[in-house]
Design a protein around this motif. Structure first.
Motif, PDB file in Angstrom:
ATOM      1  N   UNK D 104      -4.898  -7.424  -0.516  1.00 62.77           N
ATOM      2  CA  UNK D 104      -5.926  -6.399  -0.630  1.00 62.77           C
ATOM      3  C   UNK D 104      -5.502  -5.127   0.095  1.00 62.77           C
ATOM      4  N   UNK D 105      -5.001  -5.298   1.279  1.00 62.08           N
ATOM      5  CA  UNK D 105      -4.620  -4.119   2.065  1.00 62.08           C
ATOM      6  C   UNK D 105      -3.440  -3.410   1.413  1.00 62.08           C
ATOM      7  N   UNK D 106      -2.522  -4.191   0.850  1.00 61.97           N
ATOM      8  CA  UNK D 106      -1.308  -3.581   0.285  1.00 61.97           C
ATOM      9  C   UNK D 106      -1.548  -2.908  -1.061  1.00 61.97           C
ATOM     10  N   UNK D 107      -2.626  -3.285  -1.730  1.00 61.82           N
ATOM     11  CA  UNK D 107      -2.774  -2.861  -3.120  1.00 61.82           C
ATOM     12  C   UNK D 107      -2.630  -1.354  -3.367  1.00 61.82           C
ATOM     13  N   UNK D 108      -3.226  -0.491  -2.520  1.00 66.44           N
ATOM     14  CA  UNK D 108      -3.034   0.954  -2.754  1.00 66.44           C
ATOM     15  C   UNK D 108      -1.561   1.353  -2.745  1.00 66.44           C
ATOM     16  N   UNK D 109      -0.750   0.631  -1.973  1.00 63.49           N
ATOM     17  CA  UNK D 109       0.683   0.958  -1.947  1.00 63.49           C
ATOM     18  C   UNK D 109       1.396   0.430  -3.172  1.00 63.49           C
ATOM     19  N   UNK D 110       0.925  -0.703  -3.669  1.00 65.17           N
ATOM     20  CA  UNK D 110       1.489  -1.242  -4.908  1.00 65.17           C
ATOM     21  C   UNK D 110       1.283  -0.233  -6.043  1.00 65.17           C
ATOM     22  N   UNK D 111       0.105   0.365  -6.052  1.00 68.23           N
ATOM     23  CA  UNK D 111      -0.224   1.290  -7.140  1.00 68.23           C
ATOM     24  C   UNK D 111       0.687   2.511  -7.155  1.00 68.23           C
ATOM     25  N   UNK D 112       1.037   3.012  -5.988  1.00 67.77           N
ATOM     26  CA  UNK D 112       1.905   4.192  -5.971  1.00 67.77           C
ATOM     27  C   UNK D 112       3.362   3.789  -5.944  1.00 67.77           C
ATOM     28  N   UNK D 113       3.648   2.470  -5.975  1.00 69.46           N
ATOM     29  CA  UNK D 113       5.028   2.010  -6.053  1.00 69.46           C
ATOM     30  C   UNK D 113       5.814   2.241  -4.773  1.00 69.46           C
ATOM     31  N   UNK D 114       5.152   1.986  -3.662  1.00 70.91           N
ATOM     32  CA  UNK D 114       5.810   2.149  -2.360  1.00 70.91           C
ATOM     33  C   UNK D 114       6.929   1.126  -2.204  1.00 70.91           C
ATOM     34  N   UNK D 115       7.970   1.494  -1.443  1.00 74.86           N
ATOM     35  CA  UNK D 115       9.085   0.566  -1.230  1.00 74.86           C
ATOM     36  C   UNK D 115       8.656  -0.629  -0.383  1.00 74.86           C
ATOM     37  N   UNK D 116       9.338  -1.738  -0.574  1.00 71.22           N
ATOM     38  CA  UNK D 116       8.958  -2.982   0.072  1.00 71.22           C
ATOM     39  C   UNK D 116       8.967  -2.869   1.596  1.00 71.22           C
ATOM     40  N   UNK D 132      -6.491  -8.209  12.352  1.00 72.34           N
ATOM     41  CA  UNK D 132      -6.669  -9.107  11.214  1.00 72.34           C
ATOM     42  C   UNK D 132      -5.460 -10.020  11.010  1.00 72.34           C
ATOM     43  N   UNK D 133      -4.587 -10.072  12.026  1.00 72.80           N
ATOM     44  CA  UNK D 133      -3.344 -10.831  11.847  1.00 72.80           C
ATOM     45  C   UNK D 133      -3.604 -12.290  11.477  1.00 72.80           C
ATOM     46  N   UNK D 134      -4.579 -12.885  12.103  1.00 74.92           N
ATOM     47  CA  UNK D 134      -4.848 -14.303  11.836  1.00 74.92           C
ATOM     48  C   UNK D 134      -5.433 -14.526  10.439  1.00 74.92           C
ATOM     49  N   UNK D 135      -6.104 -13.498   9.926  1.00 74.18           N
ATOM     50  CA  UNK D 135      -6.785 -13.661   8.644  1.00 74.18           C
ATOM     51  C   UNK D 135      -5.936 -13.223   7.453  1.00 74.18           C
ATOM     52  N   UNK D 136      -4.682 -12.834   7.683  1.00 80.04           N
ATOM     53  CA  UNK D 136      -3.888 -12.172   6.642  1.00 80.04           C
ATOM     54  C   UNK D 136      -3.825 -12.948   5.334  1.00 80.04           C
ATOM     55  N   UNK D 137      -3.786 -14.264   5.407  1.00 86.52           N
ATOM     56  CA  UNK D 137      -3.619 -15.022   4.162  1.00 86.52           C
ATOM     57  C   UNK D 137      -4.928 -15.604   3.640  1.00 86.52           C
ATOM     58  N   UNK D 138      -6.046 -15.249   4.287  1.00 89.69           N
ATOM     59  CA  UNK D 138      -7.331 -15.743   3.791  1.00 89.69           C
ATOM     60  C   UNK D 138      -7.792 -14.920   2.582  1.00 89.69           C
ATOM     61  N   UNK D 139      -8.650 -15.518   1.774  1.00 96.43           N
ATOM     62  CA  UNK D 139      -9.277 -14.745   0.713  1.00 96.43           C
ATOM     63  C   UNK D 139     -10.636 -14.229   1.195  1.00 96.43           C
ATOM     64  N   UNK D 140     -11.108 -13.124   0.598  1.00 97.12           N
ATOM     65  CA  UNK D 140     -12.341 -12.483   1.087  1.00 97.12           C
ATOM     66  C   UNK D 140     -13.532 -13.430   1.218  1.00 97.12           C
TER      67      UNK D 140
END
Ligand SMILES: Nc1ncnc2c1ncn2[C@@H]1O[C@H](COP(=O)(O)OP(=O)(O)OP(=O)(O)O)[C@@H](O)[C@H]1O
Ligand SMILES: Nc1ncnc2c1ncn2[C@@H]1O[C@H](COP(=O)(O)OP(=O)(O)OP(=O)(O)O)[C@@H](O)[C@H]1O
Ligand SMILES: [Mg+2]
Ligand SMILES: [Mg+2]
Lengths: 221, 286, 286, 221
Positions: D104-116, D132-140
């Motif tokens: 979710x957090x990365x999605x805006x960067x995916x859209x503009x094609x940001x480098x990995x 939010x480090x502990x929650x990184x892999x949780x779903x909303x």
């Protein structure tokens, strides 16, 4: 009759989906005709308490009794019966999107198979009481937030449900609207029915016939 | 009463809110059932076809030129006593000549009267249980030992092929039939899930207020019932329509009995109920 | 690059989160295409079957018993000049006798040498454009006027039935083919909608952040492509498998050319893309 | 550069789905680097303003300009570009349920094609900043309400979006959590990016670099 116990939680322990403990030795008792105001910080478990009461979640330890009946995962019929006696507002209690306002309000009566005449009459009462006459044929997605809350109030009252659970209906309201909703809450409390008011902030005024609790560290004080 | 009203209202709501999905479901189920029907008809037709052919299956027992008439009637008695032989017809030289005329269209043996070159024979037919290669081979072997008999002939290869084809069509029909019914189940369950998923939030809420699973599932099960029933009937309707239009002279098309068709439609309708339940089930787990 | 990754990830997510739906879709598409394939093969087979029969279609022109040999060669010339006649074969009394022996298996005319009762004839074959009732009737009428000819014969009724059956199979095939392709489109669009609808909230949010329609639709279009392509191929695979197992002696089963099959699979895959787009389209209107 | 106009609404008229007038001759201007606090009663149209800005709704009269570009129904490309420059929190800006927190957090960067590499780095920054480090892999659906809001904050900041719209993120929070979110709002306001804060109640404290407006009778005063 007034001493009838409507809700009784004994030594309830509950964990969240992620395994964190939410309730730890929670005890709670609600007598017919009285209301409870439960305040607690964000994430303290207010909404989970509502889920517990309607049988959406189950304690892994302790007992949950409503209307003298034990609510357990295995007792589907009991859960169904209990739910029909509870009116829910806010929180998990949303409207059915495909139903109109009128259909939403009438649904609890449909479930118990109320006669058509009674249904019409009560519906009209509710629509008038919550000033929803103009919105009767709208669907929820065309309502404002406040209107949706009012429909929930109407739905929670239409079948004279003996218990009403109100989960933060005052959040994010301006003063005037706040007062309006608050009036309805007081009205419920004076009607002889029982209510559980869940809120993050302490309420600004007293509600008659009610006791206040705080949800802290998974227990009610 | 009021609940029935509610259920019917929900049913119509489902269908009329998703006319495309409903129509698509109907169309695809109809075609699936049509495929099923075609194989059912093909199986019945081929069975009948081969049965007809087999009914006429004859074994020709040619009689040695030097056999005496007296001895023949004895041999005929023996033949009739062989298990499985339904009838024994004696074909004299004259009858054989007439048969040839019927076959060719002209009497080729004009002026040949004293010298008919055609052999005498018996034509045997068999009870249907005996119309298998094994049993006919056994009978052939037995007859071949008789003195009066010059040789025996029956369409052995043809019978083998008939047997093989029949069982193959039945096999394919069974596999395909199962696949199709499975698919129809999947398909209508999927369609119902499609209609239902858009309303999942509503289910959650209705359940919270105390609606039972069955109460919520019923409109969808009813829908499955209607969809499957209608499309099964439509499949047969199409086939009957086409049957009226096509004319196969070399093959009589055998439809199942009307009772069976009605039973089939009812069974698929029940299947539709089940698929409706499966389509909705997961969404009610709230 | 990263977007392609994202699209592929979404594709796999769709499929693996809904294995039942994906499998059901695959199965039902495969069966639908199988039905289509069967009719394609049936059309091709019947066409070939009738073409083969027609190729051998002969008209027998029986020669009057009293016709002179000299006159005959003139008449043959005339016959050869008639438009549409591909070949003219003279059948003498001896050849006719041989043909009869071939047919019956024994020489029925032993010791008949001086008195062969079989008529002489010409056997005509025709160019394929002329193998219709109308044209053959015209030719028949013309030949009947010749002096040397006693009568003319060809299987007129048979030809009529062949023509009718051929066109009927083609008609049904066309209607059914269209219906099936339509259904396949509906079906896979529905399945994709089913997978997508569960994620409608997500689409709304992604759109709000600035995701394009195509970007969101691509995984589903790709899925439609794969589903349709795979099931079209699977349908043909099944048919080929069965073809290897069944043996029809009385009919040669004609499969379409491999190129056509590949083209068909590609076309259905493209159809899948379209259906994927239609399945997702409404959900992206946010 | 600081005078660059980020949002400009001129004489905007807007009706609700039910036909009631919401905005009547609304004018609004936001300069880069400054923020706006907009308060208004329930149903005054705060959320509709947000929808107007991201091109989810269109004025039937008047002009809407963001980042110097006119937002109109027909200009799909412009809308897409504008949306990518806006970070949204609360209200209509929910998370994608099928994505994990990190996705979710990365999605805006995916859209503009940001480098990995950039993506990983920024994601880590955000997860740390909003704890939010502990929650990184949780779903909303496995997050608490506050955590969801934090993820929205992270998503709205990850691509350095020049404009942030915050729609009542403080509703129904207890005092402590309220303060925590409020701190983040102040931080945004101090970061040189622009923000629009929408709220029913007046905020308890000043937010630096900001101007306050009230939404009354369909106009901003
Ligand atoms: N879905 C809808 N359909 C029809 N009218 C709507 C809808 N949502 C809002 N409205 C109307 O638009 C007006 C503005 O609604 P909006 O939700 O933007 O107000 P708000 O200020 O965000 O209120 P809140 O404090 O409840 O979030 C309301 O007066 C209401 O009449
Ligand atoms: N969907 C979920 N998945 C996992 N854990 C959850 C979920 N929802 C809540 N929790 C956990 O359960 C606890 C109680 O949450 P709940 O939503 O009942 O609190 P609340 O008092 O209603 O908070 P709020 O004021 O935000 O509504 C929280 O501490 C949280 O960790
Ligand atoms: Mg809560
Ligand atoms: Mg709002």
């Amino acid at each position: 009759m007034s001493d009838e116990i409507i809700v009784e939680l004994n030594n309830v322990f509950l964990k969240s989906d992620r395994g964190a403990p939410v309730f730890q030795d929670l005890n709670f008792k609600l007598v017919a005709g009285r209301s409870a105001i439960i305040t607690g910080a964000a994430g303290s478990g207010k909404s989970m308490l509502a889920e517990l009461l309607v049988g959406r979640r189950f304690a892994y330890q302790g007992s949950v009794e409503l209307f003298g009946q034990v609510v357990r995962r295995s007792k589907k019929r009991t859960i169904r019966k209990v739910r029909r006696k509870i009116g829910g507002i806010g929180g998990i209690f949303d409207l059915v999107p495909s139903f109109t306002v009128a259909e939403n309000i009438m649904f609890p009566m449909v479930l118990v198979g109320e006669r058509k005449k009674v249904r019409k009459e009560r519906l009209l009462n509710m629509l008038t009481e919550f000033s929803l006459l103009k919105q009767a044929t709208e669907r929820p997605d065309r309502l404002t937030r406040v209107e949706r809350t009012l429909v929930q109030f109407a739905r929670a009252s239409v079948a004279n449900q003996p218990l009403i659970i109100v989960d933060e209906p005052l959040a994010g309201l301006d003063q005037k609207t706040y007062e309006r909703i608050f009036e309805y809450m007081i009205k419920i409390s004076c009607s002889g029915r029982s209510a559980i008011f869940l809120s993050a902030e302490t309420l600004p005024r007293e509600i008659p016939n009610s006791d206040s609790y705080q949800l802290i560290n998974g227990a009610l004080v | 009463m009021i609940r029935i009203n509610h259920i019917l209202k929900e049913l119509f709501r489902n269908i009329f809110r998703n006319p495309g999905t409903a129509f698509g479901a109907l169309l695809s189920l109809t075609l699936l059932f049509l495929l099923f029907d075609i194989f059912w008809v093909a199986a019945g037709t081929s069975e009948q076809f081969y049965d007809d052919l087999l009914y006429d299956l004859q074994m020709e027992v040619f009689i040695a030129e030097d056999a005496e008439e007296i001895s023949l009637s004895q041999t005929k008695e023996v033949l009739l006593r062989i298990e499985g032989i339904r009838s024994v017809t004696y074909v004299s030289k004259d009858v054989a000549r007439q048969q040839l005329i019927d076959l060719v269209g002209v009497d080729l043996l004009v002026g040949y009267d004293s010298l008919n070159p055609l052999p005498r024979s018996w034509q045997l037919t068999f009870a249907s249980e005996y119309q298998t290669r094994e049993r006919l081979d056994a009978i052939e072997r037995e007859i071949n030992t008789f003195d009066d008999v010059s040789h025996v002939q029956y369409s052995r290869n043809w019978l083998e092929k008939a047997e093989r084809t029949k069982s193959m069509i039945l096999d394919i029909g069974m596999v395909l039939g199962l696949l199709i019914l499975l698919t129809a189940l999947f398909n209508s369950a999927n369609n119902i899930r499609l209609m239902a998923r858009a309303r999942a939030v509503g289910f959650y809420q209705m359940r919270l207020i105390g609606a039972g699973k069955l109460f919520l599932a019923l409109p969808f099960m009813l829908e499955g019932f209607l969809m499957s029933g209608i499309s099964a009937a439509a499949g047969w309707g199409l086939l009957y329509y086409w049957k009226g239009k096509i004319e196969f002279t070399w093959l009589e098309i055998i439809f199942p009995a009307v009772d069976d068709i009605i039973l089939f439609c009812l069974a698929t309708a029940v299947l539709g109920v089940i698929s409706g339940y499966f389509g909705i089930r997961r969404l009610l787990k709230v």
